[in-house]
Design a protein around this motif. Structure first.
Motif, mmCIF file in Angstrom:
data_model
loop_
_atom_site.group_PDB
_atom_site.id
_atom_site.type_symbol
_atom_site.label_atom_id
_atom_site.label_comp_id
_atom_site.label_asym_id
_atom_site.label_seq_id
_atom_site.Cartn_x
_atom_site.Cartn_y
_atom_site.Cartn_z
ATOM 1 N N LEU A 118 52.378 33.878 54.607
ATOM 2 C CA LEU A 118 53.716 34.432 54.734
ATOM 3 C C LEU A 118 53.803 35.368 55.930
ATOM 4 O O LEU A 118 52.912 36.196 56.151
ATOM 5 N N ASN A 119 54.892 35.264 56.666
ATOM 6 C CA ASN A 119 55.134 36.126 57.820
ATOM 7 C C ASN A 119 56.184 37.173 57.454
ATOM 8 O O ASN A 119 57.354 37.090 57.860
ATOM 9 N N GLY A 120 55.810 38.126 56.617
ATOM 10 C CA GLY A 120 56.715 39.195 56.216
ATOM 11 C C GLY A 120 57.667 38.805 55.115
ATOM 12 O O GLY A 120 58.466 39.622 54.667
ATOM 13 N N GLU A 121 57.634 37.571 54.631
ATOM 14 C CA GLU A 121 58.504 37.135 53.548
ATOM 15 C C GLU A 121 57.744 37.163 52.237
ATOM 16 O O GLU A 121 56.523 37.212 52.191
ATOM 17 N N THR A 122 58.488 37.122 51.161
ATOM 18 C CA THR A 122 57.889 36.989 49.843
ATOM 19 C C THR A 122 57.983 35.535 49.420
ATOM 20 O O THR A 122 58.803 34.782 49.951
ATOM 21 N N SER B 3 45.791 38.723 56.399
ATOM 22 C CA SER B 3 44.842 38.905 55.297
ATOM 23 C C SER B 3 43.735 37.857 55.369
ATOM 24 O O SER B 3 43.716 37.005 56.252
ATOM 25 N N TYR C 205 49.370 33.970 50.796
ATOM 26 C CA TYR C 205 48.662 35.055 51.484
ATOM 27 C C TYR C 205 49.582 35.649 52.539
ATOM 28 O O TYR C 205 50.399 34.940 53.142
ATOM 29 N N ASN C 206 49.429 36.947 52.764
ATOM 30 C CA ASN C 206 50.162 37.603 53.841
ATOM 31 C C ASN C 206 49.440 37.376 55.159
ATOM 32 O O ASN C 206 48.209 37.287 55.204
ATOM 33 N N GLU C 207 50.206 37.281 56.207
ATOM 34 C CA GLU C 207 49.620 37.104 57.531
ATOM 35 C C GLU C 207 48.699 38.285 57.850
ATOM 36 O O GLU C 207 49.032 39.443 57.594
#
Length: 292
Positions: free
Chosen positions: A257-261, A176, A172-174
């Motif tokens: 994730l903090n901006g990473e894939t 979300s 999950y993206n930070e």
């Protein structure tokens, strides 16, 4: 027979001319007894016990870890008869109870009576190995037997994402919303509490973080429980488990994730090492070139 005896004695007295008073009295008594009706023999049939369930057998399905109550309803039971519960296992009969007295070394078994005619066997915390044939026997002549087949089902748990796809890992993206769905099947009567955990922390009634909610729907053969965590951050990463009491559970791993894939998380370490050593490699090449 008596008529023949009377006739013979009468003929002997007449022929001999005897007037013996004793013999005459005897003749009168014999004559009187022959006129009395023969005693009747009672032909009333004996009352025999019978099971209320005319099929003499039944099936009982129970969930793993629950308490089970087996019923045996007997009518016309007399004081001289007893009701026993036995288990048939590996071709042998094992006595569990007589009346309301337990006879099993397994303390999970107990017996009780519920008026007017229900002789019950109770099994606590049913395990898969408890599955099999149980017999309720009445000590009549001849004895009668009521059979109960116990089936113990093991629940199946699976965690899916918001699309309903089964997962073991989820990214999950930070910022979300984390949404996990726990699908529980093979549960005939859901009676245990469905619990969500993040590591060892229970989330169902967690109010310390905020933004956490759990919604559970009980179905005919199972349940569905959904976990929502709003505004996810890196501290929400970790293992999430869904459990049906202490009976069964399943776990997934969540990564915020903090901006990473996901690919960068898996390979970023190797790339970082190459960049850090690049100046040293250039210096080494320069020294080697000047030494030539």
């Amino acid at each position: 027979m008596w008529i023949l005896v009377v006739a013979i004695l009468s003929h002997m007295l007449i022929k001999s001319g005897s007037d013996d008073a004793h013999i005459e009295m005897l003749l009168k008594m014999l004559s009187y007894e022959t006129t009395e009706p023969a005693p009747t023999v009672s032909t009333t049939p004996a009352i025999l016990p019978f099971f209320e369930d005319s099929s003499s057998s039944t099936n009982v399905t129970a969930q793993l870890g629950t308490n089970v109550l087996l019923h045996c309803k007997v009518n016309d039971l007399t004081d001289k008869m007893s009701v026993s519960w036995l288990r048939r296992h590996e071709g042998k009969l094992h006595l569990l109870s007589v009346g309301v007295e337990p006879y099993s070394s397994d303390g999970r078994y107990s017996a009780m009576f519920s008026r007017p005619n229900d002789w019950q066997l109770r099994l606590e915390y049913a395990q898969h190995q408890d599955q099999g044939q149980y017999e309720c026997q009445v000590s009549s002549h001849p004895p009668i037997v009521y059979i109960v087949y116990l089936h113990v089902v093991v629940p199946e748990l699976e965690i899916a994402d918001e699309r309903g796809l089964p997962i073991r890992n989820k990214f999950y993206n930070e910022g979300s919303t984390i949404e996990l769905k726990c699908v529980i099947s093979r549960v005939p009567q859901p009676s245990h509490f469905i619990m969500w955990k993040h590591g060892t922390r229970i989330l169902n009634y967690d109010t310390t973080r905020g933004g956490i909610s759990v919604k559970t729907d009980i179905l005919e053969t199972g349940a569905k429980s959904r976990l929502f965590i709003a505004n996810a951050n890196i501290h929400d990463s970790g293992n999430y488990s869904c459990a049906l009491g202490e009976v069964a559970s399943t776990t997934v791993s969540v990564h915020v994730l903090n901006g990473e894939t996901p690919a960068a998380m898996q390979h970023g370490g190797a790339k970082g090492v190459g960049v850090r050593w690049l100046p040293l490699l250039l210096l080494l090449c320069t020294v080697l070139y000047q030494a030539r």
